[in-house]
Design a protein around this motif. Structure first.
Motif, PDB file in Angstrom:
ATOM      1  N   SER A 163      30.832  50.771  41.850  1.00  0.00           N
ATOM      2  CA  SER A 163      30.768  49.431  41.266  1.00  0.00           C
ATOM      3  C   SER A 163      31.049  48.383  42.334  1.00  0.00           C
ATOM      4  CB  SER A 163      31.786  49.296  40.132  1.00  0.00           C
ATOM      5  OG  SER A 163      33.104  49.494  40.619  1.00  0.00           O
ATOM      6  N   SER A 164      30.411  47.253  42.217  1.00  0.00           N
ATOM      7  CA  SER A 164      30.597  46.148  43.149  1.00  0.00           C
ATOM      8  C   SER A 164      30.498  44.855  42.376  1.00  0.00           C
ATOM      9  CB  SER A 164      29.552  46.220  44.273  1.00  0.00           C
ATOM     10  OG  SER A 164      29.768  45.203  45.228  1.00  0.00           O
ATOM     11  N   TRP A 165      30.259  43.757  43.059  1.00  0.00           N
ATOM     12  CA  TRP A 165      30.132  42.485  42.384  1.00  0.00           C
ATOM     13  C   TRP A 165      28.878  42.455  41.525  1.00  0.00           C
ATOM     14  CZ3 TRP A 165      31.544  40.095  47.619  1.00  0.00           C
ATOM     15  CH2 TRP A 165      32.926  39.834  47.660  1.00  0.00           C
ATOM     16  N   SER A 166      28.992  41.725  40.431  1.00  0.00           N
ATOM     17  CA  SER A 166      27.835  41.540  39.559  1.00  0.00           C
ATOM     18  C   SER A 166      26.983  40.384  40.058  1.00  0.00           C
ATOM     19  CB  SER A 166      28.309  41.277  38.123  1.00  0.00           C
ATOM     20  OG  SER A 166      29.072  40.078  38.070  1.00  0.00           O
ATOM     21  N   ALA A 167      25.852  40.194  39.393  1.00  0.00           N
ATOM     22  CA  ALA A 167      24.977  39.078  39.766  1.00  0.00           C
ATOM     23  C   ALA A 167      25.663  37.738  39.524  1.00  0.00           C
ATOM     24  CB  ALA A 167      23.673  39.159  38.977  1.00  0.00           C
ATOM     25  N   ALA A 168      26.527  37.679  38.509  1.00  0.00           N
ATOM     26  CA  ALA A 168      27.249  36.438  38.234  1.00  0.00           C
ATOM     27  C   ALA A 168      28.225  36.105  39.365  1.00  0.00           C
ATOM     28  CB  ALA A 168      27.999  36.553  36.907  1.00  0.00           C
ATOM     29  N   ASP A 169      28.884  37.125  39.918  1.00  0.00           N
ATOM     30  CA  ASP A 169      29.809  36.884  41.029  1.00  0.00           C
ATOM     31  C   ASP A 169      29.065  36.407  42.278  1.00  0.00           C
ATOM     32  OD1 ASP A 169      32.019  37.668  39.539  1.00  0.00           O
ATOM     33  OD2 ASP A 169      31.718  39.779  40.018  1.00  0.00           O
ATOM     34  N   LEU A 170      27.916  37.021  42.562  1.00  0.00           N
ATOM     35  CA  LEU A 170      27.118  36.558  43.695  1.00  0.00           C
ATOM     36  C   LEU A 170      26.606  35.140  43.462  1.00  0.00           C
ATOM     37  CD1 LEU A 170      25.082  39.808  44.468  1.00  0.00           C
ATOM     38  CD2 LEU A 170      27.131  38.961  45.612  1.00  0.00           C
ATOM     39  N   GLY A 171      26.297  34.834  42.201  1.00  0.00           N
ATOM     40  CA  GLY A 171      25.891  33.464  41.885  1.00  0.00           C
ATOM     41  C   GLY A 171      27.009  32.464  42.112  1.00  0.00           C
ATOM     42  N   ARG A 172      28.257  32.880  41.887  1.00  0.00           N
ATOM     43  CA  ARG A 172      29.398  31.993  42.153  1.00  0.00           C
ATOM     44  C   ARG A 172      29.504  31.688  43.641  1.00  0.00           C
ATOM     45  NH1 ARG A 172      34.413  34.969  39.801  1.00  0.00           N
ATOM     46  NH2 ARG A 172      35.472  33.179  40.714  1.00  0.00           N
ATOM     47  N   VAL A 174      26.960  31.613  45.789  1.00  0.00           N
ATOM     48  CA  VAL A 174      25.873  30.678  46.099  1.00  0.00           C
ATOM     49  C   VAL A 174      26.202  29.284  45.588  1.00  0.00           C
ATOM     50  CG1 VAL A 174      23.429  30.180  45.729  1.00  0.00           C
ATOM     51  CG2 VAL A 174      24.178  32.544  46.105  1.00  0.00           C
ATOM     52  N   HIS A 175      26.772  29.213  44.391  1.00  0.00           N
ATOM     53  CA  HIS A 175      27.149  27.913  43.843  1.00  0.00           C
ATOM     54  C   HIS A 175      28.246  27.262  44.679  1.00  0.00           C
ATOM     55  CE1 HIS A 175      27.920  24.799  40.855  1.00  0.00           C
ATOM     56  NE2 HIS A 175      29.207  25.110  40.886  1.00  0.00           N
ATOM     57  N   TRP A 176      29.184  28.056  45.165  1.00  0.00           N
ATOM     58  CA  TRP A 176      30.265  27.518  45.984  1.00  0.00           C
ATOM     59  C   TRP A 176      29.761  27.015  47.327  1.00  0.00           C
ATOM     60  CZ3 TRP A 176      35.143  26.319  44.777  1.00  0.00           C
ATOM     61  CH2 TRP A 176      36.042  26.066  45.814  1.00  0.00           C
ATOM     62  N   SER A 177      28.656  27.582  47.808  1.00  0.00           N
ATOM     63  CA  SER A 177      28.107  27.110  49.078  1.00  0.00           C
ATOM     64  C   SER A 177      27.638  25.660  48.980  1.00  0.00           C
ATOM     65  CB  SER A 177      26.951  28.008  49.523  1.00  0.00           C
ATOM     66  OG  SER A 177      25.885  27.953  48.586  1.00  0.00           O
ATOM     67  N   GLY A 178      27.299  25.200  47.781  1.00  0.00           N
ATOM     68  CA  GLY A 178      26.960  23.790  47.618  1.00  0.00           C
ATOM     69  C   GLY A 178      28.142  22.882  47.891  1.00  0.00           C
ATOM     70  N   TRP A 179      29.346  23.421  47.733  1.00  0.00           N
ATOM     71  CA  TRP A 179      30.547  22.644  48.058  1.00  0.00           C
ATOM     72  C   TRP A 179      30.564  22.258  49.517  1.00  0.00           C
ATOM     73  CZ3 TRP A 179      33.964  24.577  51.666  1.00  0.00           C
ATOM     74  CH2 TRP A 179      35.149  23.862  51.838  1.00  0.00           C
ATOM     75  N   MET A 180      29.950  23.055  50.377  1.00  0.00           N
ATOM     76  CA  MET A 180      29.959  22.791  51.809  1.00  0.00           C
ATOM     77  C   MET A 180      29.325  21.432  52.110  1.00  0.00           C
ATOM     78  SD  MET A 180      28.309  25.181  54.813  1.00  0.00           S
ATOM     79  CE  MET A 180      26.698  25.151  54.036  1.00  0.00           C
ATOM     80  N   PHE A 181      28.214  21.120  51.462  1.00  0.00           N
ATOM     81  CA  PHE A 181      27.529  19.860  51.725  1.00  0.00           C
ATOM     82  C   PHE A 181      28.313  18.672  51.159  1.00  0.00           C
ATOM     83  CE2 PHE A 181      24.353  23.219  51.567  1.00  0.00           C
ATOM     84  CZ  PHE A 181      23.679  23.020  52.748  1.00  0.00           C
ATOM     85  N   ALA A 182      28.904  18.865  49.971  1.00  0.00           N
ATOM     86  CA  ALA A 182      29.699  17.784  49.386  1.00  0.00           C
ATOM     87  C   ALA A 182      30.941  17.493  50.225  1.00  0.00           C
ATOM     88  CB  ALA A 182      30.094  18.149  47.953  1.00  0.00           C
TER      89      ALA A 182
END
Length: 258
Positions: A163-172, A174-182
């Motif tokens: 077991s590893s991260w789910s697709a929702a965790d990987l999506g988090r 990617v979503h957190w990477s948007g914080w980099m620009f802000a």
């Protein structure tokens, strides 16, 4: 005469291979160690040394045949977890690289570029300067030790297995990477606002005195004002880096379930 089965030998090998995969994935992309300035041999030796140190304190690992598809999948999962943790912290340094590029474009210093030895790409001098600053602050705050602590904690909250991260965790992630620009925009905002006022002042001067050569006068003044604003906000940038580092490590702990 002692006899060992293939499963026992594979378990002894995998006890070090699985943690090594996660640790080496982290060292490949984490700040400072994951750059081109650090030779691959050094990273490999550090990964081996770290594995030998933390393996005795790790929870029991799954007994899987060494030469099997299941073992290969587990190794891929461990690499993914290590790379993701390193990528999260790498975003922290890239925030200031982006902020430096925003400031350089507004001050006219974007033409002053240099080759970044860590990435092998051409970057503006301000970004390189800020990158050196945050790298020193990262080491002074023991960020590398905190990162290794989060890695060891991940073996308990996210144990080695199929077991590893789910697709929702990987999506988090990617979503957190948007914080980099802000965050980069917030850091560069004081300099951008000050330069906007300077440009407005030059606009008023041009309307009041049309014969004034605004292109010959505006470029050096904008450059000097930009450097002065950088000097004024340097302390705030270091404090901002501290706050962002705490936020990122909190997100990393949440991601691994700690």
């Amino acid at each position: 005469m002692l006899e060992f089965t293939d499963l026992e030998v594979g378990h002894w090998i995998s006890r070090y291979v699985y943690p090594f995969a996660r640790i080496s994935g982290l060292f490949m992309v984490m700040p400072l160690l994951g750059t081109r300035m650090v030779p691959t041999q050094i990273r490999l030796l550090l990964a081996v040394a770290t594995t030998l140190v933390i393996v005795p304190v790790l929870p029991p690992l799954p007994k899987v045949e060494a030469m099997s598809v299941a073992a290969f999948v587990i190794i891929l999962h461990q690499l993914l977890i290590g790379i993701a943790l390193g990528f999260i912290v790498e975003m922290l340094t890239q925030v200031f690289v982006l902020a430096g590029q925003l400031i350089a474009m507004q001050t006219g210093l974007g033409i002053a570029t240099t080759v970044d030895p860590s990435q092998g790409a051409s970057v503006v001098v301000i970004s390189q300067w800020l990158l050196f600053m945050v790298s020193l602050v990262f080491l002074s705050l023991n960020g590398h030790l905190v990162l290794i602590e989060v890695l060891v904690q991940s073996f308990y909250s996210l144990p080695v297995g199929m077991s590893s991260w789910s697709a929702a965790d990987l999506g988090r992630i990617v979503h957190w990477s948007g914080w980099m620009f802000a965050a980069a925009l917030v850091i560069a905002l004081p300099a951008l606002a000050a330069l906007l006022v300077v440009n407005l002042a030059f606009g008023v001067m041009t309307r009041a005195a049309p014969q004034l050569n605004i292109f010959a006068l505006g470029f050096p003044v904008t450059m000097v004002v930009g450097l002065f604003i950088l000097w004024l906000t340097m302390t705030d940038m270091a404090l901002s880096f501290h706050r962002h580092m705490e936020a990122l490590f909190a997100f990393a702990r949440t991601l691994v379930g700690g």
